[in-house]
Design a protein around this motif. Structure first.
Motif, PDB file in Angstrom:
ATOM      1  N   GLU A 276       7.095  -0.956  -2.339  1.00  4.62           N
ATOM      2  CA  GLU A 276       6.647   0.431  -2.131  1.00  4.62           C
ATOM      3  C   GLU A 276       5.301   0.484  -1.409  1.00  4.62           C
ATOM      4  O   GLU A 276       4.654   1.530  -1.361  1.00  4.62           O
ATOM      5  CB  GLU A 276       6.509   1.131  -3.489  1.00  4.62           C
ATOM      6  N   GLY A 277       4.843  -0.659  -0.920  1.00  7.84           N
ATOM      7  CA  GLY A 277       3.617  -0.675  -0.134  1.00  7.84           C
ATOM      8  C   GLY A 277       2.332  -0.864  -0.937  1.00  7.84           C
ATOM      9  O   GLY A 277       1.234  -0.696  -0.407  1.00  7.84           O
ATOM     10  N   VAL A 278       2.446  -1.206  -2.226  1.00  8.41           N
ATOM     11  CA  VAL A 278       1.255  -1.485  -3.054  1.00  8.41           C
ATOM     12  C   VAL A 278       1.135  -3.004  -3.141  1.00  8.41           C
ATOM     13  O   VAL A 278       1.933  -3.666  -3.805  1.00  8.41           O
ATOM     14  CB  VAL A 278       1.380  -0.862  -4.455  1.00  8.41           C
ATOM     15  N   HIS A 279       0.140  -3.532  -2.452  1.00 10.04           N
ATOM     16  CA  HIS A 279       0.126  -4.982  -2.230  1.00 10.04           C
ATOM     17  C   HIS A 279      -0.669  -5.757  -3.263  1.00 10.04           C
ATOM     18  O   HIS A 279      -1.887  -5.828  -3.195  1.00 10.04           O
ATOM     19  CB  HIS A 279      -0.380  -5.287  -0.817  1.00 10.04           C
ATOM     20  N   GLY A 280       0.045  -6.342  -4.217  1.00  9.86           N
ATOM     21  CA  GLY A 280      -0.556  -7.247  -5.188  1.00  9.86           C
ATOM     22  C   GLY A 280       0.161  -8.587  -5.121  1.00  9.86           C
ATOM     23  O   GLY A 280       1.350  -8.648  -4.783  1.00  9.86           O
TER      24      GLY A 280
END
Ligand code: 2P0
Length: 330
Positions: A276-280
């Motif tokens: 979803e584009g949340v980069h961890g």
């Protein structure tokens, strides 16, 4: 001697250390692989070394006997003997681990970095930071990295005396707002200690040599990604190094399995967030907790997702932290 109080922060390895060189003096505690870390502001150890009528080690307010005490005074014996022919003065060592919240991070890195720093100043040894880092490494491999703040690279080296096993700071953290989300998936201590686990992996894991052989390319690639401030690139290397190390651990006989069901659930949650584009990017050490490297802007969103995972006990955010420091009084 003087009274010296040192503060050192813990660190998290982005490229992992697992394994010791077998061909050298064991007391040097030389790693078989290099490592690359980020020092954290979240957890610190404050240690005072002062002259006393007898040796005593007080840890977090309680007299520490047994192995921890033996390790501390064996370390101070060697440190003193490196510069003196006389017997070492008796010392009171007082150490406090500051955990604002139970961060689920090991304290041996900050502990030995603080002890080496306080001991060297108390004994009035005029040491450079690389030398101090080498002394910290003799206490605990990961402690070599906690002498410095920000990103730190520790090369394994090849010299018999360990002279080329040196930690050095890498620039980059000051203009890159990174965070580490620390997700605790259990309370309680780990089943297999790092030192014994590393030896078992070297002796029995068929993947151990492959792990050692692929370490230097990971270090170089991680350093290049840091220089480029490229989080997806760095994150890919961080995850690869972590899973290679855990594959090596799991293939040890008997298996070293630090994971809990919640560890895997957190990893999958982080990977789903990435879609979803949340980069961890995840990493795990010698325990079941999951640590996630991300930008400060994404840290709360990742922490909230992890808190919702069944089995997660606590979630904390850590920012990059400084190197070791010391105050000396007469
Ligand atoms: C690391 N770990 O690079 C790795 C990842 C655990 C897994 O450094 O035997 O407590 O005292 O040199 O430093 C833990 O090992 O081991 C560690 P010793 P240490 O952070």
């Amino acid at each position: 001697m003087k009274t010296a109080t040192a503060t050192a922060h813990s660190n998290i390895a982005l490229v992992k250390y697992w394994g010791k060189r077998a061909d050298v003096d064991r007391n040097l505690n030389l790693p078989a692989v290099g490592s690359l870390s980020m020092t954290l502001d979240g957890l610190r150890t404050v240690t005072t070394v002062a002259e006393a009528s007898e040796d005593a080690f007080v840890l977090d307010g309680a007299q520490a006997g047994g192995k921890p005490e033996q390790k501390v005074f064996a370390f101070l014996d060697r440190l003193w003997a490196s510069a003196h022919d006389t017997p070492r003065p008796r010392c009171a060592v007082t150490s406090v681990n500051h955990l604002p919240t139970a961060a689920g991070l090991a304290s041996s890195a900050s502990g030995f970095a603080a002890l080496a720093t306080a001991g060297a100043s108390a004994f009035e040894l005029d040491m450079s930071l690389p030398t101090l880092s080498q002394w910290a490494r003799m206490g605990s491999g990961s402690a070599a990295r906690s002498i410095y703040g920000g990103f730190v690279r520790l090369d394994a080296g090849t010299a018999e005396d360990g002279s080329d096993c040196v930690a050095r700071p890498l620039p980059g953290v000051e203009d890159w707002p990174l965070r580490l989300v620390v997700v605790q998936t259990t309370r309680g201590s780990k089943p297999v200690g790092s030192t014994e686990g590393m030896q078992a992996s070297r002796d029995t894991s068929p993947y151990y040599q492959a792990w050692v052989d692929t370490s230097i390319p990971d270090l170089d690639a991680a350093q290049a990604a840091i220089e480029a401030r490229d989080l997806p690139r760095l994150g890919g290397i961080v995850e690869h190094s972590c899973f290679k190390m855990h594959a090596c651990m799991m293939a040890t006989v008997p298996p070293i399995m630090y994971w809990k069901p919640a560890s895997l659930a957190v990893i999958q949650t982080v990977w789903a967030a990435r879609q979803e584009g949340v980069h961890g990017y995840v990493t795990m050490d010698a325990g079941p907790h999951v640590k996630i490297l991300c930008l400060a802007d994404d840290a709360e969103s990742i922490a909230a997702r992890c808190r919702a995972v069944p089995g997660v006990e606590e979630v904390n955010l850590c920012a990059p932290g400084p190197g070791a420091s010391v105050e000396v009084s007469a």
